[in-house]
Design an enzyme around this catalytic site. Sequence first.
Site, PDB file in Angstrom:
ATOM      1  N   ASN A   1     -11.005  -2.730  -4.842  1.00 33.79           N
ATOM      2  CA  ASN A   1     -10.271  -1.758  -5.660  1.00 33.79           C
ATOM      3  C   ASN A   1     -10.954  -1.462  -7.004  1.00 33.79           C
ATOM      4  OD1 ASN A   1      -7.019  -2.867  -4.459  1.00 33.79           O
ATOM      5  ND2 ASN A   1      -8.180  -1.060  -3.840  1.00 33.79           N
ATOM      6  N   TRP A   2     -11.969  -2.269  -7.374  1.00 32.53           N
ATOM      7  CA  TRP A   2     -12.736  -1.969  -8.594  1.00 32.53           C
ATOM      8  C   TRP A   2     -13.484  -0.648  -8.467  1.00 32.53           C
ATOM      9  CZ3 TRP A   2     -11.699  -4.838 -12.728  1.00 32.53           C
ATOM     10  CH2 TRP A   2     -11.257  -6.157 -12.547  1.00 32.53           C
TER      11      TRP A   2
ATOM     12  N   ARG B   1      -0.760   8.896 -10.319  1.00 36.28           N
ATOM     13  CA  ARG B   1      -0.820   7.692  -9.487  1.00 36.28           C
ATOM     14  C   ARG B   1      -0.236   6.477 -10.215  1.00 36.28           C
ATOM     15  NH1 ARG B   1      -4.041   7.664  -5.017  1.00 36.28           N
ATOM     16  NH2 ARG B   1      -4.409   5.448  -5.272  1.00 36.28           N
TER      17      ARG B   1
ATOM     18  N   TRP C   1       2.926   7.967  -2.676  1.00 35.10           N
ATOM     19  CA  TRP C   1       4.324   8.068  -3.141  1.00 35.10           C
ATOM     20  C   TRP C   1       4.388   8.947  -4.388  1.00 35.10           C
ATOM     21  CZ3 TRP C   1       7.079   6.952  -7.550  1.00 35.10           C
ATOM     22  CH2 TRP C   1       8.457   6.782  -7.423  1.00 35.10           C
TER      23      TRP C   1
ATOM     24  N   GLU D   1       1.381 -12.218  13.261  1.00 36.42           N
ATOM     25  CA  GLU D   1       1.951 -11.013  13.861  1.00 36.42           C
ATOM     26  C   GLU D   1       1.849  -9.891  12.825  1.00 36.42           C
ATOM     27  OE1 GLU D   1       3.083 -10.672  16.977  1.00 36.42           O
ATOM     28  OE2 GLU D   1       2.521 -12.770  17.335  1.00 36.42           O
TER      29      GLU D   1
ATOM     30  N   ASP E   1       0.829  -1.213   0.000  1.00 31.32           N
ATOM     31  CA  ASP E   1       0.000   0.000   0.000  1.00 31.32           C
ATOM     32  C   ASP E   1       0.865   1.265   0.000  1.00 31.32           C
ATOM     33  OD1 ASP E   1      -2.336   1.475   0.054  1.00 31.32           O
ATOM     34  OD2 ASP E   1      -2.482   1.445   2.238  1.00 31.32           O
TER      35      ASP E   1
ATOM     36  N   THR F   1     -10.817  -6.951  -3.964  1.00 33.83           N
ATOM     37  CA  THR F   1     -12.160  -6.975  -4.570  1.00 33.83           C
ATOM     38  C   THR F   1     -12.813  -5.598  -4.459  1.00 33.83           C
ATOM     39  OG1 THR F   1     -12.908  -7.918  -2.457  1.00 33.83           O
ATOM     40  CG2 THR F   1     -12.676  -9.442  -4.284  1.00 33.83           C
TER      41      THR F   1
ATOM     42  N   HIS G   1       2.195   3.236  -9.043  1.00 34.01           N
ATOM     43  CA  HIS G   1       1.940   1.801  -9.224  1.00 34.01           C
ATOM     44  C   HIS G   1       3.111   1.133  -9.942  1.00 34.01           C
ATOM     45  CE1 HIS G   1      -1.909   2.238  -7.482  1.00 34.01           C
ATOM     46  NE2 HIS G   1      -2.471   2.881  -8.489  1.00 34.01           N
TER      47      HIS G   1
ATOM     48  N   GLY H   1      -0.068   5.497  -4.385  1.00 38.63           N
ATOM     49  CA  GLY H   1      -0.662   6.776  -4.777  1.00 38.63           C
ATOM     50  C   GLY H   1      -0.017   7.933  -4.032  1.00 38.63           C
TER      51      GLY H   1
HETATM   52  C1  IPE Z   1      -5.187  -2.509   0.251  1.00 35.90           C
HETATM   53  O1  IPE Z   1      -4.941  -1.186  -0.013  1.00 35.90           O
HETATM   54  C2  IPE Z   1      -5.221  -3.284  -1.023  1.00 35.90           C
HETATM   55  C3  IPE Z   1      -3.945  -3.404  -1.704  1.00 35.90           C
HETATM   56  C4  IPE Z   1      -2.804  -2.968  -1.291  1.00 35.90           C
HETATM   57  C5  IPE Z   1      -3.990  -4.097  -2.952  1.00 35.90           C
HETATM   58  P1  IPE Z   1      -6.132  -0.124  -0.153  1.00 35.90           P
HETATM   59  O2  IPE Z   1      -5.494   1.188  -0.435  1.00 35.90           O
HETATM   60  O3  IPE Z   1      -7.136  -0.613  -1.128  1.00 35.90           O
HETATM   61  O4  IPE Z   1      -6.777  -0.154   1.292  1.00 35.90           O
HETATM   62  P2  IPE Z   1      -7.628   0.935   2.068  1.00 35.90           P
HETATM   63  O5  IPE Z   1      -8.681   1.448   1.125  1.00 35.90           O
HETATM   64  O6  IPE Z   1      -6.700   2.019   2.498  1.00 35.90           O
HETATM   65  O7  IPE Z   1      -8.193   0.199   3.252  1.00 35.90           O
HETATM   66  C1  IPE Z   2      -1.700   0.276  -3.313  1.00 40.69           C
HETATM   67  O1  IPE Z   2      -1.462   1.633  -3.339  1.00 40.69           O
HETATM   68  C2  IPE Z   2      -2.028  -0.298  -4.666  1.00 40.69           C
HETATM   69  C3  IPE Z   2      -3.417  -0.767  -4.789  1.00 40.69           C
HETATM   70  C4  IPE Z   2      -4.330  -0.694  -3.861  1.00 40.69           C
HETATM   71  C5  IPE Z   2      -3.806  -1.340  -6.045  1.00 40.69           C
HETATM   72  P1  IPE Z   2      -2.629   2.711  -3.287  1.00 40.69           P
HETATM   73  O2  IPE Z   2      -3.045   3.004  -4.686  1.00 40.69           O
HETATM   74  O3  IPE Z   2      -3.707   2.266  -2.392  1.00 40.69           O
HETATM   75  O4  IPE Z   2      -1.871   3.942  -2.682  1.00 40.69           O
HETATM   76  P2  IPE Z   2      -2.452   5.005  -1.643  1.00 40.69           P
HETATM   77  O5  IPE Z   2      -2.956   4.253  -0.469  1.00 40.69           O
HETATM   78  O6  IPE Z   2      -3.536   5.757  -2.356  1.00 40.69           O
HETATM   79  O7  IPE Z   2      -1.277   5.866  -1.309  1.00 40.69           O
HETATM   80 MG    MG Z   3      -4.066   2.541  -0.415  1.00 42.46          MG
END
Ligand code: IPE
Ligand code: IPE
Ligand code: MG
Length: 259
Positions: free
Chosen positions: A76-77, A41, A33, A215, A28, A74, A45, A31
């Site tokens: 992230n869609w 974004r 970063w 843990e 995680d 599921t 990735h 975005g």
């Molecule tokens: C968790 O990250 C899923 C992945 C890293 C693939 P998210 O960015 O989707 O999680 P939330 O929304 O902060 O809980």
């Molecule tokens: C994790 O990074 C990648 C996916 C969830 C696919 P994010 O895209 O969630 O990055 P942040 O949390 O917005 O920084």
């Molecule tokens: Mg995230």
Amino acid sequence: MASRSKKTIKTYDTAGLKVPVSLGVIMDGNGRWAKKRLLPRSAGHRAGAENLKELCRNCGNYGVKYLTVYAFSTENWSRPENEVSQLMKLFVEFFEKYDPELEQEGIRVRFTGDIASLPEDLQRVCREGEERSKHRPKMQLIVAFNYGGRRELVYAARRLAEQVRKGEIDPSDITEESISSNLYLPDVPDPELIIRPSGEMRLSNFLLWESAYSELWVSDTLWPDFGYEELTQAFRDYAGRDRRFGGLSAKDSDEGDKK
Ligand code: IPE
Ligand code: IPE
Ligand code: MG
């Protein structure tokens, strides 16, 4: 050009460390970063995917046997269509670009998640990636893609219900063991340790059943910057954890006082 991080000598010396056999990583912070660098974004990735290759090498060399990484949930869609389609493209590119390196490192690739609901071309990438890497001996990289812990439990419940319907088992045969053995990848051990970079203190639907006694180790570093030093630090901290599984450590029991 300034290098992104200072050069580190990687020793993979495990003295004083405890290396989990099975490790989970929630990748995680991509975005954030990118935003910090005024980049789109998608650049975050991409940097995250590069870093996954590094994590594989480091974990393989440390002796981790199963590395499960959360790549797309599921949920992230629900992101903007453009971001979702870039993530899908990157997913395909990753295996095209890095498979030779994974092969060199002896890393087998597997997928966990609702793969059957993905578009056919992505399903093919998964099938072919699994097939061509299945004899690689060093470590299994398990990519959680279109994965949700709740959806995995629904999957297991439906399989068990089907076995009951066919008269193969009785409802009273449903146990913790039978649920475990009807999950997506029943042969993969539950993770002893789950690492979440980027500071969020939650599982976000990752390995809900399997993480019952994992843990947890959270760091503020954003995923694309999470490297060898922090992985080593996580293993060092994990070595000091007292895993009681609901019992008592020898030093806390009354029996220990009598000695
Ligand atoms: C968790 O990250 C899923 C992945 C890293 C693939 P998210 O960015 O989707 O999680 P939330 O929304 O902060 O809980
Ligand atoms: C994790 O990074 C990648 C996916 C969830 C696919 P994010 O895209 O969630 O990055 P942040 O949390 O917005 O920084
Ligand atoms: Mg995230």
